[in-house]
Structures are given as C-alpha cells and as structure tokens.
Motif scaffolding. Structure first.
Motif, PDB file in Angstrom:
ATOM      1  N   UNK A 159     -38.419  38.220  84.359  1.00  0.00           N
ATOM      2  CA  UNK A 159     -38.878  39.146  85.400  1.00  0.00           C
ATOM      3  C   UNK A 159     -37.749  39.437  86.387  1.00  0.00           C
ATOM      4  N   UNK A 160     -37.406  38.452  87.212  1.00  0.00           N
ATOM      5  CA  UNK A 160     -36.373  38.629  88.230  1.00  0.00           C
ATOM      6  C   UNK A 160     -36.013  37.257  88.776  1.00  0.00           C
ATOM      7  N   UNK A 161     -34.749  37.020  89.177  1.00  0.00           N
ATOM      8  CA  UNK A 161     -34.377  35.711  89.725  1.00  0.00           C
ATOM      9  C   UNK A 161     -35.171  35.310  90.967  1.00  0.00           C
ATOM     10  N   UNK A 162     -35.715  36.294  91.681  1.00  0.00           N
ATOM     11  CA  UNK A 162     -36.520  35.974  92.855  1.00  0.00           C
ATOM     12  C   UNK A 162     -37.978  35.714  92.539  1.00  0.00           C
ATOM     13  N   UNK A 163     -38.413  36.003  91.307  1.00  0.00           N
ATOM     14  CA  UNK A 163     -39.828  35.855  90.950  1.00  0.00           C
ATOM     15  C   UNK A 163     -40.345  34.429  91.099  1.00  0.00           C
ATOM     16  N   UNK A 164     -39.590  33.383  90.709  1.00  0.00           N
ATOM     17  CA  UNK A 164     -40.112  32.019  90.886  1.00  0.00           C
ATOM     18  C   UNK A 164     -40.439  31.693  92.339  1.00  0.00           C
ATOM     19  N   UNK A 165     -39.646  32.215  93.282  1.00  0.00           N
ATOM     20  CA  UNK A 165     -39.899  31.933  94.691  1.00  0.00           C
ATOM     21  C   UNK A 165     -41.186  32.603  95.165  1.00  0.00           C
ATOM     22  N   UNK A 166     -41.453  33.802  94.655  1.00  0.00           N
ATOM     23  CA  UNK A 166     -42.693  34.495  95.030  1.00  0.00           C
ATOM     24  C   UNK A 166     -43.910  33.808  94.423  1.00  0.00           C
ATOM     25  N   UNK A 167     -43.776  33.350  93.187  1.00  0.00           N
ATOM     26  CA  UNK A 167     -44.879  32.606  92.555  1.00  0.00           C
ATOM     27  C   UNK A 167     -45.118  31.293  93.300  1.00  0.00           C
ATOM     28  N   UNK A 168     -44.043  30.620  93.700  1.00  0.00           N
ATOM     29  CA  UNK A 168     -44.181  29.386  94.480  1.00  0.00           C
ATOM     30  C   UNK A 168     -44.920  29.652  95.787  1.00  0.00           C
ATOM     31  N   UNK A 169     -44.606  30.764  96.435  1.00  0.00           N
ATOM     32  CA  UNK A 169     -45.293  31.121  97.680  1.00  0.00           C
ATOM     33  C   UNK A 169     -46.786  31.321  97.446  1.00  0.00           C
ATOM     34  N   UNK A 170     -47.125  31.966  96.334  1.00  0.00           N
ATOM     35  CA  UNK A 170     -48.533  32.189  96.012  1.00  0.00           C
ATOM     36  C   UNK A 170     -49.271  30.865  95.802  1.00  0.00           C
ATOM     37  N   UNK A 171     -48.643  29.925  95.115  1.00  0.00           N
ATOM     38  CA  UNK A 171     -49.267  28.613  94.893  1.00  0.00           C
ATOM     39  C   UNK A 171     -49.503  27.890  96.217  1.00  0.00           C
ATOM     40  N   UNK A 172     -48.546  27.963  97.136  1.00  0.00           N
ATOM     41  CA  UNK A 172     -48.714  27.303  98.429  1.00  0.00           C
ATOM     42  C   UNK A 172     -49.862  27.919  99.222  1.00  0.00           C
ATOM     43  N   UNK A 173     -49.994  29.245  99.151  1.00  0.00           N
ATOM     44  CA  UNK A 173     -51.102  29.906  99.857  1.00  0.00           C
ATOM     45  C   UNK A 173     -52.452  29.502  99.264  1.00  0.00           C
ATOM     46  N   UNK A 174     -52.515  29.409  97.935  1.00  0.00           N
ATOM     47  CA  UNK A 174     -53.759  28.954  97.292  1.00  0.00           C
ATOM     48  C   UNK A 174     -54.112  27.543  97.754  1.00  0.00           C
ATOM     49  N   UNK A 175     -53.111  26.673  97.832  1.00  0.00           N
ATOM     50  CA  UNK A 175     -53.352  25.302  98.287  1.00  0.00           C
ATOM     51  C   UNK A 175     -53.853  25.289  99.725  1.00  0.00           C
ATOM     52  N   UNK A 176     -53.254  26.115 100.586  1.00  0.00           N
ATOM     53  CA  UNK A 176     -53.658  26.155 101.992  1.00  0.00           C
ATOM     54  C   UNK A 176     -55.108  26.618 102.139  1.00  0.00           C
ATOM     55  N   UNK A 177     -55.477  27.648 101.385  1.00  0.00           N
ATOM     56  CA  UNK A 177     -56.852  28.167 101.456  1.00  0.00           C
ATOM     57  C   UNK A 177     -57.843  27.141 100.910  1.00  0.00           C
ATOM     58  N   UNK A 178     -57.490  26.493  99.805  1.00  0.00           N
ATOM     59  CA  UNK A 178     -58.392  25.527  99.179  1.00  0.00           C
ATOM     60  C   UNK A 178     -58.656  24.329 100.079  1.00  0.00           C
ATOM     61  N   UNK A 179     -57.688  23.964 100.903  1.00  0.00           N
ATOM     62  CA  UNK A 179     -57.886  22.845 101.833  1.00  0.00           C
ATOM     63  C   UNK A 179     -59.099  23.060 102.735  1.00  0.00           C
ATOM     64  N   UNK A 180     -59.423  24.311 103.015  1.00  0.00           N
ATOM     65  CA  UNK A 180     -60.572  24.605 103.873  1.00  0.00           C
ATOM     66  C   UNK A 180     -61.897  24.217 103.259  1.00  0.00           C
ATOM     67  N   UNK A 181     -61.947  24.006 101.933  1.00  0.00           N
ATOM     68  CA  UNK A 181     -63.185  23.622 101.261  1.00  0.00           C
ATOM     69  C   UNK A 181     -63.310  22.114 101.068  1.00  0.00           C
ATOM     70  N   UNK A 182     -62.302  21.375 101.512  1.00  0.00           N
ATOM     71  CA  UNK A 182     -62.335  19.931 101.390  1.00  0.00           C
ATOM     72  C   UNK A 182     -62.698  19.300 102.729  1.00  0.00           C
ATOM     73  N   UNK A 183     -63.270  18.098 102.712  1.00  0.00           N
ATOM     74  CA  UNK A 183     -63.653  17.452 103.973  1.00  0.00           C
ATOM     75  C   UNK A 183     -62.443  17.239 104.871  1.00  0.00           C
ATOM     76  N   UNK A 184     -62.630  17.484 106.156  1.00  0.00           N
ATOM     77  CA  UNK A 184     -61.545  17.260 107.100  1.00  0.00           C
ATOM     78  C   UNK A 184     -61.338  15.765 107.309  1.00  0.00           C
ATOM     79  N   UNK A 185     -60.094  15.311 107.326  1.00  0.00           N
ATOM     80  CA  UNK A 185     -59.841  13.889 107.569  1.00  0.00           C
ATOM     81  C   UNK A 185     -60.180  13.524 109.009  1.00  0.00           C
ATOM     82  N   UNK A 186     -60.488  12.244 109.211  1.00  0.00           N
ATOM     83  CA  UNK A 186     -60.738  11.779 110.562  1.00  0.00           C
ATOM     84  C   UNK A 186     -59.455  11.858 111.381  1.00  0.00           C
TER      85      UNK A 186
END
Length: 379
Positions: A159-186
């Motif tokens: 695709x492009x040498x910059x594509x892995x960095x954009x895919x990595x960014x997408x994975x981090x955003x998915x992780x951040x959003x998913x954290x909202x569905x998990x119990x908050x730590x004390x």
C-alpha cells in the motif's frame, strides 16, 4: 447467580482481548514500520533506526512516568491511547525533528497500557485462575509479536510506507473506545512509591530478559551470515521463537509447578540464557533453530512467573503501576543491550556479541537473586 455472572465475565474477557490486541499490535509493528518509513523518506535505513530508538525512549519515559500514576485518574489510560493514535496517524505526514517528536509521543503516550491491561485482566478472574490468565495473556502477546512484522511489511510494500502507522493508529483508537465498555478500576489513593521500590529485584529480571532478547533478535541475521547461511532466515526464525514463547506460556499455565514463582522466574531465565548461548556453538540452521525453540519455551515461563512474583510482593493497588515500571525496565534492558551488542558486533563479530548479551543477562540475574535474598532477610 453464577450462571448469570459467567456470561458477563466472558463478555468482559473478550472485550479485554480486543483492548489488549488494539494496544499491543501498534507497539509490535512500530520498529519495523519506522524503518520502512525512514527508508522511504531518506533512501537509507539510518533514520529509521534513529526513529526506532526515539520510540523506545518514549516508551521507557511513558511507562515510568505515566505507568506509576495508573489508578490516580480513571481517564488516563484511554486518553493515552487516543494521544498515541493521533501521534501515529501524523507520522507519515511529517519529517525531520517533527517526525522524531511525534515518534517519541507515539511511544510515550500509550506506554502505560501494558501494565494497565494486565492489572485489568487479573481483576476480571478469580484468584486461583490468575496464573492461567497471565499465561493466556502471554500467548496472546506472542501471537501479536509473531504477526506484527509480517503485517507491517505487507502494508508498507503493498500500500504505502505510511500505511502501517495509520493502521496502528486505528487499533489504538479501537482499544480506547473498547475500554469504555469494561469496568472502571478502583481509584488508588494509597501511596505506592515505597512498594515499587521494594520490588526492584523483580524489575531487574525484566531488564535481564529483554537484554538477552535484544542480543538475540538484533544479532541473529549477522550470526546466520557469519555461518554462511542466508540472513533472510532470521525473519522466519524469530517468528518460530515467538511461537515457541506462546507454547511455553501455555505449558506453564496448564499446571502448578514445584517451588516458588520467584524461583521459577530465575531458573527459567538462566535456562533461556544458556539456550541462547548454545546457539553460538550448535552447527548450522537446525542447531540454531533448536536453541531458539528451547529459549522461547523458557522465556515465556519466566515472563509469566515474573508477573506472578510482582503480585505476591506488592499490594493490589500497586499492581498496575508495577507492571508498567517493569515494562520500562524491559525497555532499558533492550536498549542497553542493543547498544552494547552493536559495538561488540563491530569489534569481534556476532557470536561474541550474543555471548556478551548472555553474560550481561546472567550477571543481572545474579544481582537480582542476591538482592532478593537481602530483601527476604530484611523482612
């Protein structure tokens, strides 16, 4: 009630798995992705190597500073993932000093995630299941590390040498959003600095393990070339090593082993060091492959037992911060060993560089074991 509770826990574990993959795949992709990005921008590999070093420094700083504050703010972990995602996404469009600053931020901002997600996992399972949960986490991590280089290379070349960095960014955003569905730590209000200081012998073993891994990973292509073997075999062999680690984590978690988990960690690390040392003397590709197989099996058990050692040593409220500090020590061990190995390679060859990495590891293990005995006597 148990029947109703079990599906909820299972759902939370699946969500945790999504967070774990989303936060760790970018870390595993980053080094080789930065090399490819630097190659595309400058025509050489040196800038990519510098960018990778800056990224690792960012991880060390972030894990030390932000990881030690885990639990003080409930929004810290998702905020770090979002900031890291933005930094990853911006790197393909920057160059020079700006690119290096973004790379540092991409390493630092989400660096508390490994410790935070590990502590979150152990809070989702019963105490008697913690060892198996940590083994499963190690298996998942090794699968991610085995797959990430191939994914980064495919995205970069197809695709492009910059594509892995954009895919990595997408994975981090998915992780951040998913954290909202998990119990908050004390929220943690108790001081943890003294607790973390008491665990420094365990942190040292994390440095020892990654010092050895750095010497192996970085010197393997040169070792193969030194033996008259195509250095291209280093990629498949490192994947083999990662899969052996996954198998070792699974084996370690399937049963209870005699002795303390702290003893397991030290013995398995010594075993890993000896197996890596033997690869220097074993003949040909099959010999090196066998040495890496057993080294991977030992490394995984050492990794899991190290986390269990921290759980035994520290109060519950300090676990998340301790896992992050341990991650920082791992980065220090990797970076220090990489520098020493590079110098040794230039002076005396790959075999000597790997043996130096083995000696460094054994020395650190000895210091850790001696310090552990002193701590036990003091208590």
């Amino acid at each position: 009630m148990a029947a109703l509770h079990r599906p909820a826990v299972t759902r939370q574990l699946w969500l945790w798995g999504l967070v774990a993959v989303g936060s760790r795949l970018p870390v595993a992709m980053a080094p080789i992705s930065l090399v490819f990005l630097g190659r595309a921008g400058t025509g050489g590999f040196s800038f990519g190597a510098i960018a990778t070093a800056v990224y690792v420094i960012g991880e060390i700083v972030g894990a030390s500073v932000l990881g030690a504050r885990l639990g003080r703010s409930r929004r810290q972990l998702p905020a770090g993932l979002v900031v890291g995602a933005l930094a990853f996404a911006a790197t393909p469009f920057a160059d020079g000093v700006v690119l290096l600053a973004l790379v540092f931020l991409a390493g630092a901002a989400p660096a508390a995630a490994p410790g935070g997600t590990r502590a979150m996992l152990t809070s989702l399972v019963r105490e008697e299941k913690v060892a198996r949960a940590l083994s499963a986490e190690a298996v998942l991590s090794q699968i991610v590390w085995a797959a990430a280089p191939a994914l980064a290379a495919a995205l970069s070349f197809l695709i492009h040498p910059g594509a892995p960095m954009l895919v990595a960014a997408a994975f981090l955003l998915v992780a951040a959003v998913t954290l909202g569905w998990l119990p908050e730590p004390e929220r943690v209000t108790a001081p943890i600095s003294r607790s973390l200081l008491a665990a420094w012998p365990i942190f040292l073993t994390s440095s020892a393990s990654n010092a050895l891994f750095a010497a192996t990973e970085l010197m393997l292509p040169a070792l193969l070339e030194e033996r008259g073997i195509a250095y291209g075999w280093s990629g498949p062999m490192l994947t083999w090593f990662a899969l052996a680690c996954a198998a070792g984590a699974l084996i370690y978690g399937l049963r209870t082993w005699p002795g303390s988990v702290r003893l397991h960690s030290l013995v398995l690390l010594v075993g890993m060091a000896l197996c890596i040392g033997i690869t220097v003397f074993l003949p040909g590709l099959p010999g090196i492959t066998v040495g890496l197989l057993f080294a991977g099996l030992f490394q995984a058990g050492a990794m899991v037992s190290r986390s269990l050692s921290l759980r035994e040593r520290l109060p519950t409220h300090a676990h998340a911060a301790a896992y992050s500090v341990m991650y920082a020590f791992a980065g220090i061990g990797y970076g220090g060993s990489a520098s020493i190995s590079a110098v040794a390679l230039e002076l005396s060859g790959a075999s000597t560089a790997i043996l130096i990495g083995v000696v460094i590891t054994l020395v650190i293990i000895g210091v850790s074991a001696s310090a552990e005995r002193s701590v036990v006597k003091a208590t």
